[in-house]
Design an enzyme around this catalytic site. Structure first.
Site: not given
Length: 332
Positions: A122, A257, A288
């Site tokens: 990420c 993120h 996500n």
């Protein structure tokens, strides 16, 4: 012995333009709750996710990356033949080699650009921005395409309550080039491999091959990851602002993120962000998307709030590894 010649580049770099591609399908919470014995209300309250984008079977991370890169090229006005570096941050290239980056470089007309994939989960997009900035300023490249691309639906176990309902598919791209003024701050980055077991794949491909495990999927220890992200990454974010010489009130946007909206909200509180700072919340409808989440969120912010262009944005990525990276950039 003659002195070796060293490459020298531009004094600074900046982002010229951005592109994005999301999975073709909007998948609502209701479609995922039965296998995990949950509810739409629980997912919304715990994560902020209402729907997530997931790609068709025939659409891979490569196709998403290509579409995002093509938009960035078109918006920038730069001849793709001038792009001499392509970096793709991804954890979901199902073909170990060749790299997604090399194929994308060819598809957008950037051959023979240097091209490689990198895995920092990420944090991958921020890692790649740091590398592109350094290479442009050192003379290793003039124009760089940075892409975060993921098809996480390929590594989802629909019965897993820890992370499966969070994940989406998409790609975001940024085209960087030389600048007369700073456009990318110093990057704060690092890792803590001692906590690698908190989030990552639950098996190896060789275990799958040998019949010792099912197809590897992403898992996480949610509470532990949440605490690490909120408390440790807030410190990294503050350090990044200090190193950049930027105060919270100087920011136009905060683009973390898109892991969990509760983490984002807690971040904003700890940083003391004023109401004037736009806070990315792309997770609500995209989910996500690991390495793709920051550029996708930035792209959406600029679409919805074009007046943010030219302003400063703090972006921070964190995830499996545990790895992290943050920098302040000038929005294109």
């Amino acid at each position: 012995m003659p002195l070796l010649k060293e490459s020298t580049g531009a004094a600074h770099s900046r982002i010229y333009a951005m592109g994005a591609a999301r999975g073709e399908n909007a998948v609502p919470n209701e479609d995922l709750i039965e296998p995990i014995n949950s509810s739409d209300e629980w997912i919304r309250q715990r994560t902020g996710v209402v729907t997530r984008t997931r790609a068709n079977r025939e659409t891979g991370a490569l196709e998403l990356a290509t579409a995002a890169a093509q938009e960035a090229v078109e918006k920038s006005g730069i001849d793709p033949a001038q792009i001499d570096l392509v970096i793709v941050a991804t954890i979901s290239n199902v073909q170990q080699t060749p790299s997604i980056a090399a194929v994308v470089a060819d598809r957008i007309g950037a051959t023979p650009a240097a091209a490689y994939d990198m895995n920092a989960a990420c944090a991958g997009y921020c890692y790649a921005i740091a590398q592109a900035d350094a290479l442009i300023r050192s003379g290793g490249a003039r124009y760089a395409m940075v892409i975060g691309a993921e098809k996480l639906s390929d590594v989802v176990d629909p019965t897993d309550r820890s992370i499966s309902f969070l994940l989406g598919d998409g790609a975001g791209a940024a085209l960087l080039g030389p600048s007369e003024t700073p456009g990318v701050s110093a990057t704060s980055w690092g890792s803590d491999g001692s906590k690698a077991g908190l989030v990552g794949m639950n098996a190896t491909l060789t275990q799958f091959r040998d019949g010792e495990a099912a197809w590897p999927t992403l898992r996480q220890e949610g509470p532990s990851v949440f605490r690490w992200a909120v408390w440790e990454m807030a410190k990294v974010a503050k350090e990044t602002l200090d190193n950049a010489g930027v105060k919270p009130e100087d920011l136009a946007a905060f683009i973390p993120h898109q892991a969990n909206m509760r983490i984002v909200d807690e971040f904003a509180k700890q940083l003391g962000l004023p109401d004037t700072v736009a806070i990315a919340n792309d997770i609500t409808t995209t989910g996500n998307t690991s390495a793709a989440s920051i550029p996708l969120a930035a792209h959406r912010l600029l679409q919805e709030r074009p007046e943010l262009s030219g302003g400063l944005a703090l972006q921070i990525g964190f995830g499996a590894g545990l790895v992290f990276a943050a920098q302040v950039v000038v929005l294109p």
